[in-house]
Design an enzyme around this catalytic site. Structure first.
Site, PDB file in Angstrom:
ATOM      1  CG  ASP A 293      33.359  40.942  26.789  1.00 20.79           C
ATOM      2  OD1 ASP A 293      33.404  39.766  27.198  1.00 20.79           O
ATOM      3  OD2 ASP A 293      32.616  41.283  25.846  1.00 20.79           O
TER       4      ASP A 293
HETATM    5  C1  BGC Z   1      31.348  38.091  25.265  1.00 16.62           C
HETATM    6  C2  BGC Z   1      30.608  38.353  26.556  1.00 16.62           C
HETATM    7  C3  BGC Z   1      30.577  37.084  27.374  1.00 16.62           C
HETATM    8  C4  BGC Z   1      32.000  36.628  27.628  1.00 16.62           C
HETATM    9  C5  BGC Z   1      32.093  35.402  28.505  1.00 16.62           C
HETATM   10  C6  BGC Z   1      32.691  37.425  25.495  1.00 16.62           C
HETATM   11  O1  BGC Z   1      33.250  36.990  24.309  1.00 16.62           O
HETATM   12  O2  BGC Z   1      31.491  39.300  24.558  1.00 16.62           O
HETATM   13  O3  BGC Z   1      29.331  38.838  26.292  1.00 16.62           O
HETATM   14  O4  BGC Z   1      29.873  37.294  28.560  1.00 16.62           O
HETATM   15  O5  BGC Z   1      32.593  36.342  26.378  1.00 16.62           O
HETATM   16  O6  BGC Z   1      31.694  34.265  27.867  1.00 16.62           O
END
Ligand code: BGC
Length: 756
Positions: A293
């Protein structure tokens, strides 16, 4: 309704059956050969480069970046040291950036472009929690398909969706992004979404790779605070949290899995070998790649699990996290770590191979620009067929929570309708959170939808926010004090026959980092509702929100309540169709609605306690609140009524148990009903929940029509995971229930003689 229960002698032995966690080798194929061939030509640095993902930093149609991170990223892409970009949006921009990777790097390996396409690209579908309320897997798959068609037309090859985290905590803002509290429903919905995104042929130019996220446990954040600690027992991990991911891999062939920000029982998911290597890549034989993540590798330092960024890189890579999203850990430290012997080169080879494999499967090596056709982009975005589909999905997502004296549907010629509430005119909130590409203020508002049916009068009553320039990156500034517009709304209500009040949350009240400690109507909306009620009790409350709310007062007083979530581009049209009866609502809640926040986490499939609920003092209860929810999981009404009779259970077959019931439409109009089947394994070697959903079917019945619905229970439905992660089916007595929601239905039982 006397039950026909077949009793079969019970056998005491416990027999472990399915080997759900056993791995099988997949034959290596043509793509593997190509991957290995390419890998052999790559330097260590280039292989690590494949493991690096950066966010979009540069409008490539503009000037070349000349300073800071942008310059650095640009230079690295040119050297072939970046494998993927996120947040670069638009066919033209993606093409420009892809050209750098393909034309300027030594090996010309294309980038893979990812984006959070969560519930639509330009044409917005309802938020995922709303879609789950439809219990309509075909429609959900279609919705994901449309999102993929539009996203791929804008250059995307990959979505970071679906979120398949199970959550029982309405305080957690990200419940809007998932399918709610139930593993069985959540698994089916997750599989449908992945199939919709990935289609039948991943190499087609209108399909994209999906991501099962967040692996794992993210939805169990303590006290509903996003990013917080997750401490769960093995039974919950194996039976509640992991099954949707297992199905994503084994049934839907999901191409990527995203790990999560949280620690799981003390180990950050990103550095968690047990999750990523032992279970996902080992037992489930996952052949795609794991993406971290955003910055989650670096966050292991704050977790107290990694000493510094280098240590984070080592721990994440060794634990099986293949691609680093924006931590700068791999790009800066992995080469040195390999040279020092902290990470084996085979770990890098494996990760790079997994990533290259997905790129080959997407067809990026055959045509890196297949998603970059500006004419196609123009033709497909906001295509009328897509709007028709999201309208259908929006209607299906609504849940009728209350309808006293059949106040709904409204008659077409109904006079004197007042509409009150800031959200009634809001063209932005219905788009929900997580709508990276949507154009602000483009949803059909409730007011616009209603105006097609009747001449309505509108008074805002109160502003919901003090500052409407709110977005994904800003905190909400909720109006907690200004009631200056109450008077006008109350006067309008007084003169009207019926009042439609549209209340709830702004789009950014839910989503990432949107945890709430209170679950009532935000701001002064509750007071507004009560003031209006004093002068006109004929209220239809339309709720717009991204999570369950504690609307206990409304439930006691207001005659009609419609849960309309955030329904996307066609929101107002769908709501008007339901309010005026052009569409008979059939949605069912995918998450329990609590009476008050103190009840959270509240969910239907809890374990029994040793002292089950009773009025007596030393038994499970609250001194100041009911223990039952306001609305249970699976709950939802219709403009017609259904009667359930004739439950029959047949447990004679050695392979499966069949359960049937008759459902009759006893009302005046046609309607749809989601018939639900629940079981309870009464005595087991690990205590089982008081009830578990194990089947559902959505049926349409004409007025007066009766249909027999049949469910088949096999080992898959009757078994469970023990605390060693082994799937077992234990003989013994099972309770079974077929009904209209998790709290009401026909009940019976059967004896399972042997493991199926
Ligand atoms: C989120 C993810 C997301 C990623 C990219 C993160 O803050 O937890 O679910 O895919 O950002 O935008």
């Amino acid at each position: 309704m006397k039950l026909n229960v077949l009793l079969v002698a019970a056998m005491a032995t416990v027999i472990a059956v399915t080997t759900a966690f056993i791995s099988q080798d997949k034959p290596s194929d043509e793509i593997d050969a190509k991957v290995q061939d390419l890998l052999a030509k790559m330097t260590l640095e280039e292989k690590i480069g494949q493991m690096v993902q950066y966010t979009g930093f540069w409008d490539v149609t503009g000037p070349t970046p000349s300073e800071g991170q942008s310059k650095r990223k640009y230079e690295q892409i040119k050297k072939g040291l970046v494998g993927s970009m996120l947040n670069v949006n638009g066919a033209e921009r993606v093409r420009k950036m892809q050209e750098i990777a393909v034309n300027e790097t030594r090996l010309g390996i294309p980038l893979i472009f990812g984006l959070d396409v969560i519930h639509g690209q330009k044409t917005m579908a309802p938020i995922p929690l709303a879609e789950a309320a439809s219990w309509d897997l075909e429609a959900i798959e279609k919705s994901a398909r449309i999102a993929a068609i539009e996203a791929s037309a804008m250059g995307q090859n990959w979505t970071f969706a679906p979120m398949i985290d199970i959550s029982r905590d309405a305080r957690w803002g990200r419940v809007m992004e998932g399918a709610g509290e139930d593993t069985y429903l959540g698994t089916k919905v997750g599989v449908a979404r992945i199939k919709g995104f990935q289609g039948d042929d991943l190499s087609a130019n209108n399909t994209i790779a999906a991501t099962a996220k967040h692996f794992a446990g993210y939805g169990f954040a303590e006290s509903g605070k996003d990013y917080n600690t997750v401490d769960v027992g093995l039974s919950t991990l194996y039976n509640v949290i992991l099954p949707p991911f297992k199905a994503a891999v084994e049934e839907a062939d999901v191409k990527t899995v995203m790990n999560s920000f949280n620690t799981l029982n003390g180990i950050p998911a990103t550095g968690n070998k047990f999750l990523q290597r032992d279970i996902l890549k080992g037992k489930w034989n996952f052949d795609g790649f794991v993406i971290s993540d955003w910055g989650s590798a670096a966050e292991m330092i704050n977790h107290g699990y990694a000493a510094d960024l280098k240590d984070a890189a080592v721990k994440a890579a060794n634990a099986g996290s293949d691609m680093d999203m924006e931590s700068y850990a791999y790009v800066d430290y992995l080469k040195g770590a390999v040279e020092e012997g902290l990470v084996d080169e085979s770990v890098i080879d494996e990760a790079a191979a997994r990533i290259l494999r997905v790129k080959f499967e997407l067809g990026l090596f055959d045509d890196p620009y297949k998603y970059c056709d500006v004419a196609r982009e123009k033709e497909l975005l906001h295509h009328p067929d897509h709007h028709a589909a999201v309208l259908d999905m929006a209607r299906k997502s609504m849940v009728l929570l209350k309808n006293e004296n059949n106040i709904l549907p409204l008659k077409k010629g109904q006079k004197k309708i007042a509409v009150i509430g800031d959200l009634a005119a809001d063209k932005d909130s219905p788009l929900g959170n997580w709508r990276m590409s949507a154009d602000a203020n483009t949803a059909v508002s409730v007011l616009e939808g209603l105006e097609k049916y009747a001449d309505v009068k509108y008074a805002r009553g109160a502003k919901l926010l003090n500052d409407n320039n709110t977005n994904f990156f800003t905190e909400l500034d909720v109006n907690e004090t200004d009631k200056s517009e109450f008077k006008e709304a109350v006067q309008l209500a007084k003169k009207s026959e019926v009042v439609i009040m549209v209340l709830g949350e702004n789009a950014y009240h839910s989503g990432e980092a949107r945890s709430r400690s209170k679950l009532g109507l935000p701001g002064v909306q509750q007071e507004l509702l009560e003031e209006v009620y004093k002068v006109n009790k004929n209220i239809v409350l339309v709720l717009m929100n991204g999570r369950p709310l504690t609307i206990t007062w409304a439930d006691e007083h207001v005659p009609a309540i419609v849960e309309a979530w955030q329904l996307g581009s066609q929101s107002g049209n769908a709501i008007a169709d339901v309010l005026f009866g052009a569409y008979n609502p059939a949605g069912k809640l995918p998450m329990t609605f609590p009476r008050s926040v103190g009840q959270v986490p509240i969910y239907y499939n809890h374990l029994n306690s040793g002292r089950p609920t009773s009025d007596a003092i030393f038994w499970v209860h609250y001194m100041d609140e009911e223990v039952t929810p306001l609305y249970p999981f699976g709950y939802g009404l219709s403009y017609t009524t259904f009667e359930y009779t004739d439950l029959k259970v047949n447990a004679e077959d050695a392979e499966a148990v069949t359960v049937t019931a008759s459902v009759k439409n006893t009302g005046e109009v046609a309607g749809e009903e989601v018939v639900q089947l629940y079981i309870r394994d009464r005595v087991a070697s690990v205590a089982r929940p008081v009830k578990e959903l194990k089947g559902f079917e959505k049926i349409k019945l004409a007025a007066g029509e009766t249909r027999t619905v049949t469910f088949t229970l096999t080992a898959k439905e009757l078994g469970f995971y023990n605390n060693n992660g082994e799937f077992i089916v234990e003989p013994g007595t099972f309770d079974v229930m077929i009904g209209t929601n998790s709290a009401e239905g026909l009940a019976g039982s059967f004896e399972l003689k042997q493991s199926l």
